[in-house]
Write an enzyme that holds these catalytic residues in place. Structure first.
Site, PDB file in Angstrom:
ATOM      1  N   CYS A 117      -2.737  -7.397  -1.710  1.00 45.05           N
ATOM      2  CA  CYS A 117      -1.541  -7.995  -2.320  1.00 45.05           C
ATOM      3  C   CYS A 117      -1.678  -9.496  -2.516  1.00 45.05           C
ATOM      4  CB  CYS A 117      -0.316  -7.685  -1.471  1.00 45.05           C
ATOM      5  SG  CYS A 117      -0.049  -5.923  -1.292  1.00 45.05           S
ATOM      6  N   HIS A 259       5.209 -12.126  -3.842  1.00 45.97           N
ATOM      7  CA  HIS A 259       4.699 -10.755  -3.885  1.00 45.97           C
ATOM      8  C   HIS A 259       5.864  -9.809  -3.614  1.00 45.97           C
ATOM      9  CE1 HIS A 259       2.608  -7.139  -3.261  1.00 45.97           C
ATOM     10  NE2 HIS A 259       2.753  -7.136  -1.946  1.00 45.97           N
ATOM     11  N   ASN A 289       5.975  -1.993  -5.116  1.00 46.41           N
ATOM     12  CA  ASN A 289       4.883  -2.907  -4.766  1.00 46.41           C
ATOM     13  C   ASN A 289       3.654  -2.572  -5.624  1.00 46.41           C
ATOM     14  OD1 ASN A 289       2.769  -4.284  -3.614  1.00 46.41           O
ATOM     15  ND2 ASN A 289       3.227  -3.682  -1.506  1.00 46.41           N
TER      16      ASN A 289
HETATM   17  N1  ACO Z   1      12.188   8.276   4.437  1.00 47.30           N
HETATM   18  C1  ACO Z   1      12.898   8.604   5.526  1.00 47.30           C
HETATM   19  N2  ACO Z   1      12.530   8.245   6.785  1.00 47.30           N
HETATM   20  C2  ACO Z   1      11.420   7.513   6.906  1.00 47.30           C
HETATM   21  C3  ACO Z   1      10.620   7.158   5.798  1.00 47.30           C
HETATM   22  C4  ACO Z   1      11.044   7.571   4.534  1.00 47.30           C
HETATM   23  N3  ACO Z   1      10.376   7.258   3.404  1.00 47.30           N
HETATM   24  N4  ACO Z   1       9.570   6.424   6.242  1.00 47.30           N
HETATM   25  C5  ACO Z   1       9.688   6.335   7.563  1.00 47.30           C
HETATM   26  N5  ACO Z   1      10.793   7.003   7.977  1.00 47.30           N
HETATM   27  C6  ACO Z   1      11.298   7.148   9.331  1.00 47.30           C
HETATM   28  C7  ACO Z   1      10.205   6.977  10.353  1.00 47.30           C
HETATM   29  O1  ACO Z   1       9.560   8.204  10.577  1.00 47.30           O
HETATM   30  C8  ACO Z   1      10.981   6.493  11.552  1.00 47.30           C
HETATM   31  O2  ACO Z   1      11.586   7.609  12.171  1.00 47.30           O
HETATM   32  P1  ACO Z   1      11.657   7.719  13.778  1.00 47.30           P
HETATM   33  O3  ACO Z   1      12.453   6.527  14.234  1.00 47.30           O
HETATM   34  O4  ACO Z   1      12.323   9.033  13.997  1.00 47.30           O
HETATM   35  O5  ACO Z   1      10.214   7.660  14.242  1.00 47.30           O
HETATM   36  C9  ACO Z   1      12.105   5.649  10.960  1.00 47.30           C
HETATM   37  O6  ACO Z   1      12.230   6.082   9.586  1.00 47.30           O
HETATM   38  C10 ACO Z   1      11.818   4.165  10.993  1.00 47.30           C
HETATM   39  O7  ACO Z   1      10.515   3.915  10.520  1.00 47.30           O
HETATM   40  P2  ACO Z   1       9.910   2.442  10.423  1.00 47.30           P
HETATM   41  O8  ACO Z   1       8.493   2.531   9.928  1.00 47.30           O
HETATM   42  O9  ACO Z   1      10.146   1.729  11.723  1.00 47.30           O
HETATM   43  O10 ACO Z   1      10.849   1.813   9.299  1.00 47.30           O
HETATM   44  P3  ACO Z   1      10.978   0.313   8.867  1.00 47.30           P
HETATM   45  O11 ACO Z   1      12.384  -0.102   9.010  1.00 47.30           O
HETATM   46  O12 ACO Z   1       9.902  -0.556   9.485  1.00 47.30           O
HETATM   47  O13 ACO Z   1      10.685   0.388   7.306  1.00 47.30           O
HETATM   48  C11 ACO Z   1       8.894  -0.044   5.736  1.00 47.30           C
HETATM   49  C12 ACO Z   1       9.417   0.876   6.833  1.00 47.30           C
HETATM   50  C13 ACO Z   1       9.871  -0.025   4.590  1.00 47.30           C
HETATM   51  C14 ACO Z   1       7.542   0.509   5.303  1.00 47.30           C
HETATM   52  C15 ACO Z   1       8.753  -1.484   6.267  1.00 47.30           C
HETATM   53  O14 ACO Z   1       8.142  -1.480   7.537  1.00 47.30           O
HETATM   54  C16 ACO Z   1       7.934  -2.381   5.363  1.00 47.30           C
HETATM   55  O15 ACO Z   1       8.317  -2.647   4.228  1.00 47.30           O
HETATM   56  N6  ACO Z   1       6.846  -2.914   5.880  1.00 47.30           N
HETATM   57  C17 ACO Z   1       5.980  -3.827   5.129  1.00 47.30           C
HETATM   58  C18 ACO Z   1       5.130  -3.112   4.121  1.00 47.30           C
HETATM   59  C19 ACO Z   1       4.254  -4.123   3.415  1.00 47.30           C
HETATM   60  O16 ACO Z   1       4.742  -5.169   3.027  1.00 47.30           O
HETATM   61  N7  ACO Z   1       2.988  -3.869   3.255  1.00 47.30           N
HETATM   62  C20 ACO Z   1       2.086  -4.932   2.802  1.00 47.30           C
HETATM   63  C21 ACO Z   1       1.645  -4.821   1.456  1.00 47.30           C
HETATM   64  S1  ACO Z   1       0.725  -3.428   1.056  1.00 47.30           S
HETATM   65  C22 ACO Z   1      -0.870  -3.924   0.617  1.00 47.30           C
HETATM   66  O17 ACO Z   1      -1.341  -5.001   0.916  1.00 47.30           O
HETATM   67  C23 ACO Z   1      -1.693  -2.914  -0.081  1.00 47.30           C
END
Ligand code: ACO
Length: 334
Positions: A117, A259, A289
């Site tokens: 990214c 980004h 993204n």
């Molecule tokens: N739908 C429903 N539930 C979900 C989903 C989904 N799509 N995804 C995860 N959950 C559940 C999980 O299983 C978890 O359940 P549990 O508590 O029973 O275990 C719960 O939701 C919370 O999951 P988290 O992963 O803690 O959710 P979070 O609030 O952190 O959000 C997210 C996840 C949106 C991915 C966030 O962490 C994020 O945006 N992180 C950064 C991503 C990023 O910027 N990546 C970098 C760039 S990518 C690159 O460089 C190629």
């Protein structure tokens, strides 16, 4: 000591988003998720998805052509083309070589940069130094991704995030005294955190096999929660560094083009710079993204709709796998 003979001015922008769309409701039919879960946590409602046969190099070439048109530059006058991507058409050759042929960049040296990214900012930083030293007069910098090809569509923790597209800028040599141009670029890397965001198989360490295909080991895997915290901290820090290196204060920034990973990351970075969201360009709701493409796509939209104008100080800031991060301040030219 940093010296530059010339300034690298952004002379044109272009972007391409494929016509295929995937909404949160579409995703809810594929994995156990919902718009109610995705939108509040990410800011994403839909993403563009490239069709079969619509490859990263096709999108990159389309964005590159549009950037050249907007700059009034002929393809044969481009001396350097850098494509930032983690989803090239194939491991060999570089995506930029295919783009060269598609656009007709007959006189350009072409190579790819892999910084996920942060790829667009890394590519901008490299290309602007070719221009600033006088090595080339005109460079094309492209960020392009077909993330849909490296996404595990059975993994709800990642597949909700990504989309496809491409964006490009043309850099041209300008005199140091000229008003506009790249004022600063700052980048950073921490490879010890590579396991937070990676693709395990498909490279030389673990070549693709029936086993890797069956176990979905050739797709993006991510510890989203931990990445989120690193993203906010590193983006805020590197943005501050790039702003200071440009000789500016955060209050001098007219537009942040970040980004587009997650609207909550974008909001946190804007807050850390004391910048209202009205000054932030965001496309995430309709693009998701798009990795290396996200900044040049957002930039092109904000230039095309007249938000970014001559004299504006524009901050680019990104974070991605590697881990990598980067920021750049550009004064928009006339
Ligand atoms: N739908 C429903 N539930 C979900 C989903 C989904 N799509 N995804 C995860 N959950 C559940 C999980 O299983 C978890 O359940 P549990 O508590 O029973 O275990 C719960 O939701 C919370 O999951 P988290 O992963 O803690 O959710 P979070 O609030 O952190 O959000 C997210 C996840 C949106 C991915 C966030 O962490 C994020 O945006 N992180 C950064 C991503 C990023 O910027 N990546 C970098 C760039 S990518 C690159 O460089 C190629």
């Amino acid at each position: 000591m940093k010296t530059r003979l010339y300034r690298a001015a952004i002379a044109g922008t272009g972007s391409f988003l494929p016509s295929g769309r995937l909404t949160n409701d579409d995703l809810a039919k594929m994995v156990d998720t919902s718009d109610e879960w995705i939108f509040p946590r990410t800011g994403i409602r839909s993403r563009h998805i490239a069709g079969k046969g619509e490859n990263t190099s096709d999108m990159a070439a389309a964005a590159g052509r549009r950037a050249l048109e907007s700059a009034g530059v002929r393809p044969e006058d481009v001396q350097l083309a850098v494509v930032a991507t983690i989803s090239p058409d194939s491991p060999l050759p570089a995506c930029s070589c295919l783009v060269q042929t598609k656009i007709g960049l007959a006189n350009a040296t072409c190579f790819d940069i892999s910084a996920a990214c942060s790829g667009f900012i890394y590519a901008l930083d490299v290309a602007r130094q070719f221009v600033e030293t006088g090595a080339v007069e005109t460079a094309l910098v492209i960020g392009a991704e077909k993330m849909s090809a490296i996404t595990d569509w059975t993994d709800r923790t990642t597949c909700i995030l990504f989309g496809d597209g491409a964006g490009a800028v043309v850099l041209r040599r300008a005199e140091e005294e000229a008003g506009g141009g790249v004022l600063s670029c700052a980048t950073g890397t921490d490879g010890s955190l590579a396991p937070l965001l990676f693709i395990e198989a498909g490279g030389s360490a673990l070549p693709t096999s029936v086993e890797t295909l069956e176990a979905h080991r050739g797709f993006v895997k991510m510890d989203g929660h931990t990445i989120f915290k690193h993203a906010v901290r590193n983006m805020a820090n590197i943005a501050g560094k790039a702003i200071a290196e440009a000789g500016l204060k955060p209050s001098d920034i007219d537009w942040i083009v970040p980004h587009q990973a997650n609207i909550r990351i974008i909001q946190a970075v804007a807050k850390s710079l004391d910048t209202p969201m009205e000054k932030v360009v965001s496309t995430i709701e309709s693009t998701g993204n798009t990795t290396a493409a996200s900044i040049p796509v957002a930039l092109d939209l904000a230039v095309a709709d007249g938000r970014i104008k001559a004299g504006d100080n524009v901050l680019f800031v990104a974070f991605g796998a590697g881990l990598t991060w980067g920021a750049s301040v550009v004064r928009w030219g006339s």
